[in-house]
Design an enzyme around this catalytic site. Structure first.
Site, PDB file in Angstrom:
ATOM      1  N   LYS A 126       0.840  -1.199   0.000  1.00 37.03           N
ATOM      2  CA  LYS A 126       0.000   0.000   0.000  1.00 37.03           C
ATOM      3  C   LYS A 126       0.881   1.258   0.000  1.00 37.03           C
ATOM      4  O   LYS A 126       0.660   2.179  -0.745  1.00 37.03           O
ATOM      5  CB  LYS A 126      -0.914  -0.033   1.234  1.00 37.03           C
ATOM      6  N   GLU A 144      10.414  -4.790   4.578  1.00 41.42           N
ATOM      7  CA  GLU A 144      10.504  -6.166   4.093  1.00 41.42           C
ATOM      8  C   GLU A 144      10.265  -6.244   2.588  1.00 41.42           C
ATOM      9  O   GLU A 144      11.007  -6.888   1.843  1.00 41.42           O
ATOM     10  CB  GLU A 144       9.446  -7.039   4.792  1.00 41.42           C
ATOM     11  N   GLY A 179      -4.877  -1.884   4.887  1.00 36.89           N
ATOM     12  CA  GLY A 179      -4.037  -3.009   4.444  1.00 36.89           C
ATOM     13  C   GLY A 179      -4.711  -4.356   4.636  1.00 36.89           C
ATOM     14  O   GLY A 179      -4.727  -5.204   3.739  1.00 36.89           O
ATOM     15  N   ARG A 180      -5.292  -4.582   5.800  1.00 29.96           N
ATOM     16  CA  ARG A 180      -5.885  -5.894   6.091  1.00 29.96           C
ATOM     17  C   ARG A 180      -7.262  -6.078   5.447  1.00 29.96           C
ATOM     18  O   ARG A 180      -7.888  -7.119   5.632  1.00 29.96           O
ATOM     19  CB  ARG A 180      -5.924  -6.123   7.596  1.00 29.96           C
ATOM     20  N   GLU A 204      -4.954  -6.944  14.627  1.00 31.53           N
ATOM     21  CA  GLU A 204      -4.455  -5.615  14.253  1.00 31.53           C
ATOM     22  C   GLU A 204      -5.613  -4.606  14.296  1.00 31.53           C
ATOM     23  O   GLU A 204      -5.407  -3.435  14.568  1.00 31.53           O
ATOM     24  CB  GLU A 204      -3.805  -5.652  12.861  1.00 31.53           C
ATOM     25  N   HIS A 249      -4.563 -33.248  16.331  1.00 32.14           N
ATOM     26  CA  HIS A 249      -3.400 -34.033  16.752  1.00 32.14           C
ATOM     27  C   HIS A 249      -2.304 -33.140  17.305  1.00 32.14           C
ATOM     28  O   HIS A 249      -1.150 -33.565  17.423  1.00 32.14           O
ATOM     29  CB  HIS A 249      -2.895 -34.870  15.575  1.00 32.14           C
ATOM     30  N   LYS A 282       9.144  -0.801  14.368  1.00 32.71           N
ATOM     31  CA  LYS A 282       9.772  -0.437  13.085  1.00 32.71           C
ATOM     32  C   LYS A 282      10.846   0.624  13.311  1.00 32.71           C
ATOM     33  O   LYS A 282      11.945   0.545  12.763  1.00 32.71           O
ATOM     34  CB  LYS A 282       8.715   0.132  12.124  1.00 32.71           C
TER      35      LYS A 282
HETATM   36  O1  F6P Z   1       3.011  -2.868   9.756  1.00 35.33           O
HETATM   37  C1  F6P Z   1       1.660  -3.122   9.616  1.00 35.33           C
HETATM   38  C2  F6P Z   1       1.195  -2.849   8.217  1.00 35.33           C
HETATM   39  O2  F6P Z   1       1.096  -1.472   8.022  1.00 35.33           O
HETATM   40  C3  F6P Z   1      -0.117  -3.548   7.925  1.00 35.33           C
HETATM   41  O3  F6P Z   1      -1.213  -2.861   8.368  1.00 35.33           O
HETATM   42  C4  F6P Z   1      -0.029  -3.705   6.450  1.00 35.33           C
HETATM   43  O4  F6P Z   1      -0.944  -4.653   5.973  1.00 35.33           O
HETATM   44  C5  F6P Z   1       1.400  -4.123   6.291  1.00 35.33           C
HETATM   45  O5  F6P Z   1       2.101  -3.356   7.241  1.00 35.33           O
HETATM   46  C6  F6P Z   1       1.990  -3.921   4.925  1.00 35.33           C
HETATM   47  O6  F6P Z   1       1.950  -2.572   4.532  1.00 35.33           O
HETATM   48  P1  F6P Z   1       2.167  -2.159   3.025  1.00 35.33           P
HETATM   49  O7  F6P Z   1       1.079  -2.758   2.216  1.00 35.33           O
HETATM   50  O8  F6P Z   1       2.135  -0.655   3.025  1.00 35.33           O
HETATM   51  O9  F6P Z   1       3.511  -2.679   2.594  1.00 35.33           O
END
Ligand code: F6P
Length: 530
Positions: A202, A208, A261-262, A347, A378, A497
């Site tokens: 987003k 990452e 995002g979610r 979240e 199990h 972060k």
């Molecule tokens: O760190 C949490 C978050 O902001 C989530 O809410 C989101 O889904 C995820 O990181 C990834 O964010 P982005 O889509 O901006 O990379």
């Protein structure tokens, strides 16, 4: 928005407290079924694509009545209407919350023209990718989604769930972790010329995703691709089109900041789903969610399944004090559903202050966890049956196996016969949790009276999956609206972060006597460096 009292200041909350003391705490499910032959009918509900049995929960008609009153007193319906109308209900970020607009019929929700145009472009591209899989001279064989959190969990969960509907010539891969082992493993299985990377973020700033995208690009260039080829093999799904362009990406599918995002799998972030199941499949997914949205928007609280589930969550969390809920999807395709729900629920509702920032005196989100059935049986079901905690379990049963999942007649026969075993196991676990078993030997004694909810889908299809996910979204909304929290921000992930950014240069050296660090962090740093 009209002012509504905080949940613990409502008449219904007080009534629920009294009701819990008088009837709720000691409600015995076995006695409740013996007393009321119609209990199953009384506490089972229909919603689009879904049937839900709430009868094995520790509630009665009065509980549901008080919970419905609670929803009304807390303004759940008013907050719902405000969300659907595009009001800025995400107060701490000053944003609207409009994932429902992504699946609304034309003209029925804000930003309709923009949503429609964006979706058509994304679906046309998905179809072109699927066509490239059939290219005899230069076939595309792999799609690698690089994203994390909401830019990974939803698409990954849905692609796994809909595998029998997917284009079989395309391998779908998901890379999320900053741990390089994740991308290394995928890159060892694909070739540059046959691979499309979808960089899904987003913000297009997430550490990452940016690290993995840079690694993928370096690997691609080292494997013989040119900068010009990058444009053909990397696309982006993001709100930050400029950052994607700076990365060298020419094809970007955008969306707006009012998609959390979610809640984003319905947007351009759903591109891998659309590639896997095609434009028609993606439209069915949206249609299933839309049907659930319409139910959520119009059904009275007493028959509104997402609201009822969210209210039972409140009942269990705040009155029974149950701290977690286990999700057991009895369909292997739903194996990533618990991980997806962890982000969606925890979240969204893992908050300790209300919308105005006041500390809350009551508990909010339970811990949500689980594994697909029968695997969980199990592993941890022992604790569910005989542990010291009462943990409500949510069973998701899917009536029919999908014959398309079978590659031969023998496998298709097995699918049908193993489906019977699967369903019998799911039913048996819910029954055992409730019934328990008396034994003179304490180790063999099962107390029983352990609550569970059972959701039943006829088949796992794009449409029913869409409805199931939307059910969970609105359930989380309902509980959050009762608790008076902002379910759409996530400030709690920011501190880690920031500190991660500060520690990064110290991993290789440069730490002056652990200056400014607590002794534990400094000690661990030394250990990792030595
Ligand atoms: O760190 C949490 C978050 O902001 C989530 O809410 C989101 O889904 C995820 O990181 C990834 O964010 P982005 O889509 O901006 O990379």
């Amino acid at each position: 928005m009209k002012h509504f009292p905080r949940c613990d200041a409502t008449t219904a909350w007080a009534a629920l407290g009294g009701h819990y003391q008088a009837h709720g705490r000691d409600l015995d499910l076995r006695e409740a079924f013996a007393r009321d032959p119609a209990r199953f009918e009384r506490f089972s509900f229909e919603a689009p694509e879904l049937f839900c049995d709430l009868s094995k929960n520790r509630l009665d008609a009065a509980t549901l009545r008080f919970l419905a009153d609670l929803a009304r007193e807390c303004g759940v319906e008013a907050w719902r209407d405000a969300m659907l109308a595009g009001e800025k209900i995400n107060l701490t970020e000053g944003r609207a919350v409009l994932h429902t607009a992504l699946r609304a019929p034309p003209g029925a929700a804000p930003f309709s023209d923009e949503v429609h145009a964006g979706r058509e472009a994304m679906l046309a591209f998905a179809e072109s990718v699927r066509a490239r899989a059939g290219d005899v001279a230069k076939p595309l064989r792999h799609v690698v989604n690089i994203g994390i959190g909401g830019s990974d969990l939803g698409p990954q969960m849905a692609v796994a769930a809909l595998a029998p509907f997917a284009e079989p010539r395309l391998g779908m891969h998901f890379v999320s972790n900053v741990d390089g082992h994740d991308i290394a493993s995928v890159l060892s299985r694909v070739a540059p010329a046959e691979t499309l990377f979808v960089v899904a973020s987003k913000t297009f700033t997430t550490q990452e995703t940016m690290a993995n995208a840079a690694t993928a690009k370096a690997w691609f260039l080292a494997g013989g691709g040119s900068e010009a080829d990058v444009a053909a093999h990397f696309v982006a799904a993001t709100t930050n089109v400029e950052a994607a362009a700076r990365f060298g990406i020419a094809t970007t599918f955008g969306f707006r900041d009012w998609v959390g995002g979610r809640y984003s799998l319905w947007s351009a972030i759903g591109l891998p789903i659309a590639i896997a199941v095609g434009a028609a499949g993606f439209r069915e997914l949206l249609a299933g969610a839309r049907a659930m949205d319409e139910h959520f928007a119009s059904a009275p609280v007493e028959k509104n399944l997402p609201m009822l589930l969210g209210l039972v969550d409140v009942w269990y969390r705040n009155f029974h004090g149950f701290a977690s809920r286990s999700v057991a999807p009895y369909h292997h395709g739903l194996k990533r559903l618990p991980a997806y729900l962890q982000q969606l629920e925890m979240e969204s509702n893992g908050k300790r202050v209300d919308r105005e920032g006041r500390a809350l005196p009551y508990a909010t989100s339970p811990v949500v966890w689980g594994e697909p059935g029968t695997n969980g049986q199990h592993a941890y079901f022992q604790m569910l049956h005989q542990g010291t905690e009462t943990i409500p379990v949510e069973f998701i049963l899917v009536k029919q196996a999908d014959a398309r999942a079978g590659s031969s007649a023998a496998v298709r026969d097995a699918l049908a016969s193993q489906q019977r075993m699967l369903l019998a196991n799911g039913l048996a676990q819910a029954q055992a949790l409730m019934q328990g078993q008396k034994s003179a030997e304490p180790h063999r004694d099962f107390p029983g009276n352990r609550p569970s909810t059972t959701l039943v889908l006829d088949r796992l299809t794009p449409q029913s999956l869409g409805a199931l996910i939307a059910l969970y979204e609105h359930r989380v909304f309902t509980a959050g609206a009762v608790w008076g929290i902002d379910s759409f921000d996530q400030w709690g992930v920011e501190l880690g972060k920031t500190l991660g950014g500060r520690l990064l240069p110290l991993i290789d050296g440069g730490l002056a006597d652990g200056a400014g660090l607590d002794a534990s962090t400094a000690g661990l740093l030394q250990r990792l460096r030595s």
